[in-house]
Every structure is written in C-alpha cells, then in structure tokens.
Design an enzyme around this catalytic site. Structure first.
Site, short mmCIF file in Angstrom:
data_model
loop_
_atom_site.label_atom_id
_atom_site.label_comp_id
_atom_site.label_asym_id
_atom_site.label_seq_id
_atom_site.Cartn_x
_atom_site.Cartn_y
_atom_site.Cartn_z
N GLY A 146 1.22 -9.69 -2.33
CA GLY A 146 1.26 -9.85 -1.15
C GLY A 146 0.65 -11.14 -0.55
NE ARG A 188 4.43 -6.48 -3.19
CZ ARG A 188 3.12 -6.76 -2.68
NH1 ARG A 188 2.13 -6.91 -3.89
NH2 ARG A 188 2.76 -6.62 -1.80
CG ASP A 220 -4.91 -4.56 -7.46
OD1 ASP A 220 -4.14 -4.94 -6.90
OD2 ASP A 220 -4.94 -3.06 -7.65
CB THR A 227 -5.57 -8.36 -1.24
OG1 THR A 227 -5.19 -7.45 -0.54
CG2 THR A 227 -6.81 -8.04 -1.97
CG ASP A 231 -4.24 -4.26 0.67
OD1 ASP A 231 -4.10 -4.43 1.89
OD2 ASP A 231 -3.73 -4.11 -0.22
CG ASP A 263 -7.84 -3.37 -2.66
OD1 ASP A 263 -7.54 -4.48 -2.88
OD2 ASP A 263 -6.63 -2.59 -2.96
NE ARG A 300 3.48 6.36 27.45
CZ ARG A 300 4.18 5.34 27.84
NH1 ARG A 300 4.09 3.98 27.29
NH2 ARG A 300 5.32 5.40 28.22
NE ARG A 316 0.07 -1.09 -2.44
CZ ARG A 316 0.35 -2.33 -2.70
NH1 ARG A 316 -0.16 -3.29 -3.52
NH2 ARG A 316 1.78 -2.81 -2.71
CD GLU A 324 -0.10 0.28 3.84
OE1 GLU A 324 0.93 -0.03 4.27
OE2 GLU A 324 -0.52 -0.73 3.00
CD GLN A 369 -1.99 -4.89 9.45
OE1 GLN A 369 -2.85 -4.22 9.46
NE2 GLN A 369 -0.81 -4.24 9.31
O1 F6P Z 1 -1.35 -5.32 -0.95
C1 F6P Z 1 -1.02 -6.02 0.44
C2 F6P Z 1 -0.16 -5.33 1.08
O2 F6P Z 1 -0.04 -5.94 2.27
C3 F6P Z 1 -0.45 -3.74 1.40
O3 F6P Z 1 -1.42 -3.62 2.22
C4 F6P Z 1 0.86 -3.04 1.66
O4 F6P Z 1 0.77 -1.99 1.32
C5 F6P Z 1 2.02 -3.94 0.72
O5 F6P Z 1 1.34 -5.12 0.59
C6 F6P Z 1 3.15 -4.24 1.25
O6 F6P Z 1 3.79 -5.02 0.47
P1 F6P Z 1 5.34 -5.66 0.84
O7 F6P Z 1 4.98 -6.81 1.30
O8 F6P Z 1 5.88 -5.87 -0.49
O9 F6P Z 1 6.02 -4.84 1.79
#
Ligand code: F6P
Length: 341
Positions: free
Chosen positions: A10, A71, A102, A126, A128, A130, A163, A172, A223, A275
């Site tokens: 990503g 990917r 990762d 990333t 994330d 993470d 609201r 992830r 998510e 994002q």
């Molecule tokens: O790992 C980065 C990320 O943006 C995650 O936060 C998300 O779940 C995933 O990639 C989304 O992947 P794609 O771009 O393949 O929809």
C-alpha cells in the site's frame, strides 16, 4: 556499487521523499541506483529505470511513489523468485533497498536468506505504523493529519445536525491511525483492533453526553476493530497475495446498530484511501529523508538484512526479522484517550 530500489504494498505520502534521499545520497556516494517499477513485479519482470538527479527533482512533497507499487508476492508465484534473482544478478545488483510495510519487508528478509542471497535492507513505510522496532513508518503522520482534518470538519456538521457520526480509518490489525487521529481530532470514542468493543458501553457514553447537553458525538473506528462476539467486518473474504482480506464496513455496521438502539440520527463515513494520498507532512518528509540516507549507509557498511528505524528520536537500524511482528498501540496512549470520554 550498483544498488536496486523498489516500493511495494500500500502506498502512502512521503515515499517519494525517501526515494529522493536514496538517489541523492547514493549518487553523491558514487553509486548507481536502479529503480524497479511496481513493487516486486519490477525485479521479476526486469522492469526498471536508472535513477538520476533529474528524475527525483521536485518530488519531495508529492504523494504516492514515482516507482509505482503492487502487492506482488514473488514467493507465491511459480518460478518468480528464480526469475527475480536471475534478473538482479544479470543487472549486477549488489544490494536492494526495499521500501514498504511488513509484506514487502518480509520478502526483503527472505531474499537475504536464499541459498544465493540477494543482500537487502528495508525502509519502513505504511500508514498503519504497525512495524515493530520503529516509532514511525513513512506515511503514518500524513495519514493522521488527513484523518484529523476530516474529524475537525465532521465535528461542525455533526454538531449542527445533532447527529452521531462514525468515522472509519485504515490500519488493518493495528489502531495507531485511529488512536492518534482520535486524540488529535477530539473524538468522543476511539475503537481499535487491539481491544474488542462493547456496543452498549458506547451507547451509554452517547447518552451521558446528551444528558450533559452535548447533542452530537464523533466515533473513530479502526477498520480492523470488532465488537464482542463478532469478527472483523470485511468487504471481501478474498485474500491478496500476502493473505490479507479486504477490511471495511465496520463504521456503517456500527452506525446502523447505534441508530437502531438509540433512535438517534447516525451517519457513517469511511475515509478509505484518502488517508494514503496528498502532500506529505513536514515530519513525514524528514523521517523519509533520514531513512533514505540511513539505508544507503547500511548498504555501504555491508549491514544487510536490517531495517532503518527511529527509536526515541534517534535514527538506528534493527534486524529485519524483528520488524515483522505487528506493533500494537501504546496502552498508555490508549488509556489517555479514555480520559476524555
Ligand atoms: O496497509 C496499508 C493499508 O492502507 C491498510 O490500512 C488497508 O487495510 C489496506 O492497505 C488497503 O489496501 P488496498 O489499497 O489494497 O485496498
């Protein structure tokens, strides 16, 4: 030296700042840099471009990656590892610099362990955040800034309409983006994958806010977060080349349950790939630049199978293998977020 570089997985903002730093510092050190295109597909197909100072001119703040990404997992494609190593050897590549999360770093680690190793170093990137062993990965700060900006904007409309708005952010299986944006954007509830959530407790919180005169609430949900007794909400069970399902939809699910149980008007929104784009924040640009330079230094010192890292403000490196477990959120910061409930 002849050094290869690739970006995988990503994308995010500030990858280009790292590419620029690798190229500028690499050329200055007398090296030749080949940029492989579209993740691991580049080395597999021998698809590359020679990186020049001109190519990286003006890319510092730009989102995405000028090398492209994918990917692609060479270890899951018949004959791909042999094709890739053959190409890299044929091109005289003495080291690879691999920029990604990762999955990408996992492949980089495996390259170092092949019978005929391809020496490789990693740069963590990333949204994330993470990746174990580094406080920051490239792209995280910009993603937090984008999500925070969205929360600021959603506050005014939620308040005007009285609201509840549930905002879904990426990450992830880790809640770093949700937690940091939630704190910075003043969310009333922050939900992360590291802690299953109790929907009744969230409803109590919303009711208490109403009783205190606050007629709106903002909920940030990662998510990958899931309620007690339910699994993660997915868009598709189909897995990618690294075995990940497509997460998404937890905000909509939660908004429906809240509206049903409270009778209060509730909306959801998924910030999604927003994002991952846009101009990188100054902090991300600085981290990316430091990592790019540190990666060339690792290569020059022959310190392979390592990843650049930032620990307590200092740029350092760690074994790639140590980086490959998911770094969970900092519990102290999570508790801090609860203080504002
Ligand atoms: O790992 C980065 C990320 O943006 C995650 O936060 C998300 O779940 C995933 O990639 C989304 O992947 P794609 O771009 O393949 O929809």
């Amino acid at each position: 030296m002849r050094i290869g570089m690739m970006t995988g997985g990503g994308d995010s903002s500030a990858i280009n700042a790292a590419i620029r730093a690798v190229v500028r510092r690499g050329l200055e050190g007398g090296h030749q840099i080949l940029g492989f295109k579209n993740g691991w597909a580049g080395p597999i197909n021998g698809d590359y471009m020679e990186m020049t100072a001109d190519l990286v001119s003006g890319i510092l703040p730009r989102g995405g990656t000028i090398l492209g990404t994918s990917r692609t997992n060479p270890f899951k494609l018949e004959g791909a590892v042999e094709k890739m190593t053959g190409n890299l050897k044929h091109l005289g590549i003495e080291a690879m610099i691999c920029i990604g999360g990762d999955d990408t770093l996992g492949v980089a680690h495996k390259l170092n362990g092949l019978d005929e190793p391809i020496p490789a170093v990693g740069i963590p990137q990333t949204i994330d955040n993470d990746i174990n062993g580094t406080d920051y990965a490239i792209g995280f700060q910009t993603a937090v800034a984008v999500a925070t900006d969205a929360l600021d904007k959603l506050h005014t409309t939620a308040e005007s309409h009285h609201r509840i708005i549930v905002v879904e952010v990426m990450g992830r299986d880790a809640g770093h983006v949700a937690l940091y944006a939630g704190i910075a954007g003043g969310a009333d509830v922050v939900l992360v994958p590291e802690h299953r959530f109790d929907i009744d407790a969230i409803i109590d919180r919303i009711k208490r806010r109403r009783q205190s005169g606050k007629t709106f609430s903002i909920i940030v949900v990662a998510e990958g977060a899931r309620p007690e007794g339910r699994e993660q909400v997915v868009i598709s069970e189909k897995t990618d080349a690294f075995g990940h399902v497509r997460l998404g939809g937890v905000a909509e699910y939660l908004a429906n349950v809240i509206e049903e149980k409270t009778g209060l008007e509730t909306r959801s929104m998924n910030l999604g790939h927003l994002q991952r784009g846009g101009m990188a924040t100054p902090f991300d640009r600085i981290v990316a630049t430091e990592f790019g330079i540190a990666a060339i230094e690792l290569v020059e010192k022959g310190e392979f199978d390592r990843m650049t890292a930032i620990q307590c403000g200092t740029v350092t490196s760690i074994p790639l293998e140590e980086a490959l477990t998911i770094r969970p959120i900092d519990e102290r910061i999570f508790q801090m977020a609860q203080t504002f409930y």
